[in-house]
Design a protein around this motif. Sequence first.
Motif, PDB file in Angstrom:
ATOM      1  N   LEU A  36       0.862  -1.218   0.101  1.00  0.00           N
ATOM      2  CA  LEU A  36      -0.128  -0.123  -0.007  1.00  0.00           C
ATOM      3  C   LEU A  36       0.974   1.298   0.066  1.00  0.00           C
ATOM      4  N   GLU A  37       1.991   1.431   0.881  1.00  0.00           N
ATOM      5  CA  GLU A  37       2.893   2.399   0.961  1.00  0.00           C
ATOM      6  C   GLU A  37       3.615   2.603  -0.385  1.00  0.00           C
ATOM      7  N   ALA A  38       3.984   1.373  -0.840  1.00  0.00           N
ATOM      8  CA  ALA A  38       4.494   1.527  -2.281  1.00  0.00           C
ATOM      9  C   ALA A  38       3.698   2.183  -3.343  1.00  0.00           C
ATOM     10  N   GLU A  40       1.121   3.954  -2.907  1.00  0.00           N
ATOM     11  CA  GLU A  40       1.057   5.704  -2.863  1.00  0.00           C
ATOM     12  C   GLU A  40       2.218   6.345  -2.988  1.00  0.00           C
ATOM     13  N   GLU A  41       3.304   5.683  -3.062  1.00  0.00           N
ATOM     14  CA  GLU A  41       4.754   6.315  -3.105  1.00  0.00           C
ATOM     15  C   GLU A  41       4.578   6.775  -4.822  1.00  0.00           C
ATOM     16  N   TRP A  42       4.371   5.356  -5.460  1.00  0.00           N
ATOM     17  CA  TRP A  42       4.303   5.386  -7.058  1.00  0.00           C
ATOM     18  C   TRP A  42       3.360   6.430  -7.443  1.00  0.00           C
ATOM     19  N   ASP A  43       2.055   6.463  -7.024  1.00  0.00           N
ATOM     20  CA  ASP A  43       1.003   7.505  -7.447  1.00  0.00           C
ATOM     21  C   ASP A  43       1.609   8.870  -7.302  1.00  0.00           C
ATOM     22  N   ARG A  90      12.970   0.277  -1.682  1.00  0.00           N
ATOM     23  CA  ARG A  90      13.300  -0.174  -0.393  1.00  0.00           C
ATOM     24  C   ARG A  90      12.172  -0.858  -0.100  1.00  0.00           C
ATOM     25  N   LEU A  91      11.052  -0.306  -0.138  1.00  0.00           N
ATOM     26  CA  LEU A  91       9.707  -1.006   0.201  1.00  0.00           C
ATOM     27  C   LEU A  91       9.569  -2.345  -0.666  1.00  0.00           C
ATOM     28  N   LEU A  92      10.010  -2.455  -1.825  1.00  0.00           N
ATOM     29  CA  LEU A  92       9.730  -3.659  -2.321  1.00  0.00           C
ATOM     30  C   LEU A  92      10.827  -4.625  -2.176  1.00  0.00           C
TER      31      LEU A  92
END
Length: 92
Positions: A36-38, A40-43, A90-92
Amino acid sequence: MSNDTLDKLREELDDLGERLKRERDELQVKLNLAKLEAREEWDEAEHKWEHFRAKAARVGREAGEASKEVGAAARLLAEEVKEAYRRIRRLL
């Protein structure tokens, strides 16, 4: 193998299984949150990417001081997109 030894082995494996299940469940929750955080970062990075492309295109059309200002803003946006991509990695 005696019954006592088998009982201890079963108990040990049950305890180990419970600990592993708890850890698995915790990791699954963390993984879902990371996804979910990734996302949001992507968007956010995609939004900045589109602004960067627009500003970079403007530099080619404009001359003089305006072009320098747009170029500086485009470089700043590029750095922000680059940093967002690092956070996503980093999130992935």
